[in-house]
Design a protein around this motif. Sequence first.
Motif, short mmCIF file in Angstrom:
data_model
loop_
_atom_site.label_atom_id
_atom_site.label_comp_id
_atom_site.label_asym_id
_atom_site.label_seq_id
_atom_site.Cartn_x
_atom_site.Cartn_y
_atom_site.Cartn_z
N ALA A 71 0.83 -1.26 0.15
CA ALA A 71 -0.07 0.00 -0.07
C ALA A 71 0.95 1.20 0.02
N LEU A 74 2.02 1.58 -3.47
CA LEU A 74 1.01 2.08 -4.44
C LEU A 74 0.85 3.55 -4.28
N VAL A 88 -5.35 0.68 -15.45
CA VAL A 88 -5.18 -0.94 -15.46
C VAL A 88 -3.77 -1.28 -15.53
N LEU A 91 -2.68 -0.95 -11.69
CA LEU A 91 -3.24 -2.20 -11.05
C LEU A 91 -2.34 -3.38 -11.13
N TRP A 92 -1.99 -3.46 -12.28
CA TRP A 92 -1.39 -4.60 -12.90
C TRP A 92 -0.07 -4.34 -11.94
N HIS A 94 0.83 -3.10 -9.10
CA HIS A 94 0.17 -3.37 -7.80
C HIS A 94 0.28 -4.95 -7.43
N GLN A 95 -0.58 -5.66 -8.59
CA GLN A 95 -0.85 -7.12 -8.43
C GLN A 95 0.54 -7.76 -8.59
N LEU A 98 2.14 -7.26 -5.10
CA LEU A 98 1.29 -8.30 -4.14
C LEU A 98 2.04 -9.70 -4.12
N THR A 99 2.23 -10.10 -5.33
CA THR A 99 2.80 -11.25 -5.43
C THR A 99 4.00 -11.46 -4.72
N TRP A 145 7.66 -17.24 -12.73
CA TRP A 145 6.46 -16.29 -13.30
C TRP A 145 6.93 -14.76 -13.49
N ILE A 149 6.39 -12.83 -17.17
CA ILE A 149 6.05 -11.46 -17.24
C ILE A 149 7.09 -10.88 -18.08
N ARG A 152 7.17 -11.59 -21.77
CA ARG A 152 5.81 -11.18 -22.34
C ARG A 152 5.58 -9.96 -22.54
N HIS B 51 -1.39 -10.79 -18.86
CA HIS B 51 -0.96 -10.50 -17.51
C HIS B 51 -1.38 -11.65 -16.66
N PRO B 52 -0.46 -12.66 -16.70
CA PRO B 52 -0.77 -14.02 -16.11
C PRO B 52 -0.95 -13.94 -14.56
N PHE B 54 -0.63 -15.17 -11.01
CA PHE B 54 0.19 -16.23 -10.12
C PHE B 54 -0.82 -17.34 -9.86
N THR B 64 -9.73 -6.74 -19.44
CA THR B 64 -8.84 -6.63 -18.07
C THR B 64 -8.94 -7.92 -17.15
N ALA B 67 -5.78 -10.43 -10.66
CA ALA B 67 -5.52 -11.25 -9.80
C ALA B 67 -5.39 -10.54 -8.26
N GLN B 68 -4.99 -11.45 -7.41
CA GLN B 68 -4.70 -11.21 -6.15
C GLN B 68 -6.01 -10.54 -5.29
N ALA B 71 -6.08 -6.79 -4.90
CA ALA B 71 -6.36 -5.99 -5.64
C ALA B 71 -7.86 -5.97 -6.30
N LEU B 91 -7.31 4.04 0.61
CA LEU B 91 -6.33 3.65 0.94
C LEU B 91 -6.28 2.93 2.25
N HIS B 94 -7.91 -0.39 2.12
CA HIS B 94 -7.22 -1.32 1.23
C HIS B 94 -6.11 -2.15 2.47
N LEU B 98 -5.26 -5.78 3.37
CA LEU B 98 -3.97 -6.52 3.28
C LEU B 98 -3.67 -7.26 4.59
#
Lengths: 236, 236
Positions: A71, A74, A88, A91-92, A94-95, A98-99, A145, A149, A152, B51-52, B54, B64, B67-68, B71, B91, B94, B98
């Motif tokens: 956070a 972010l 978009v 958010l990707w 951020h995703q 988070l991973t 992973w 990314i 790709r 955007h695979p 995980f 769009t 994941a997570q 998010a 925030l 969020h 988390l």
Amino acid sequence: MAYEFYYWPTIQGRGEFVRLALEEAGADYIDAARESEGVAVMMRMMEHAAHPPFAPPFLKDGETIIAQTAAILLYLGARHDLAPKDPVAGLWTHQVQLTIADFVAEAHDTHHPIAVSLYYEDQKAEALRRSAEFRQNRIPKFLDWFETILARNPSGGAHLVGNGLTYADLSLFQVVEGLSYAFPKATKRALADAPHVAALREAVARRPRIKAYLASPRRIPFSEDGIFRHYPELDG
Amino acid sequence: MAYEFYYWPTIQGRGEFVRLALEEAGADYIDAARESEGVAVMMRMMEHAAHPPFAPPFLKDGETIIAQTAAILLYLGARHDLAPKDPVAGLWTHQVQLTIADFVAEAHDTHHPIAVSLYYEDQKAEALRRSAEFRQNRIPKFLDWFETILARNPSGGAHLVGNGLTYADLSLFQVVEGLSYAFPKATKRALADAPHVAALREAVARRPRIKAYLASPRRIPFSEDGIFRHYPELDG
């Protein structure tokens, strides 16, 4: 007004992901818990804040206190051009972060699989088992992973998101540094199958502000008090 | 266009936090992996998406993919009035989410402290130790934090953030439901010291859309395949 950043003053830990972002941004900040009385101030804020952090790190920006590493990033990413402006893509980013956070939590639990309230020595048998799993399955799975990314990314494989540096790149650098410290043998093997990840790590280390930071006393060394700990018996 | 939601079709798991938000919002969605061929489609998307994800859960909204869990809720909260519009309060919501995610990960690891690739029976000795720590220290510590936030909310103690329902309230409900299933004795004791948390759980269960959802076949029962598992030997 300078940001006030709060984290345990003697370890990199989760705080390091925030420090790297602040340093790359050239942001004006105080590493507040490293000042005299800083830890006492940090503990009082955790106790009494209207929005109390569950745990460090947290960032104070004027009257706003933000905890949870992802956070904080972010928040900083949007203010310091360390994340795409497009929602978009933001958010990707951020995703991905988070991973990374999930990966860091698993790295921590290799040496503390039973309880944060116990010493490593009191959970060493379990740590040996959990580390074997982490080395054999989890490090390769996560690095694969990130490699996917990068490979790709339609803007080229130099960054996790788009064609510019984001806080996720900085965090992946830190994870690879930490893994290389904690599990040098296993990480070297895994990086051989993740050339984009290895190249990103090198590229981040060469960035002028990061290079200067890493050479400065502001960069706390890795140690067996942090998240990434080198116990030779857990590597292999 | 309906959202496509993807998660393992036979468990609540992390997907349930998203299902609850979709249900409370009255959103048009397909629980896609519960359709025929759904799991195969889910696996192909994880393999081939630009955007695979995980891991599941993930949400597809047009082109769009997100994941997570936290998010996804950040995304849905802004679109369905399940989070404050004010950025600082958003925030904070969020950040609470988390911390719930950290709590859920710890709950999972009580029965899988060594490896997700092994059965519970193969890590039962370690699970007994980790669960004792979780019951004695972690459940009280987390519930005390949520209780403090509720008690300190200037808009009154009915919600975690502000004076209206957020996705964080729905998620805290789910955590308490899960803990009560997995660790009924320990959770009952801890809730006695967290009256605001207990009241929030009851209030969420009474909301018309949540009540209808919980009584429907869309709500998958808790089981020993999910995150919250009832192994009597781990409670106490």
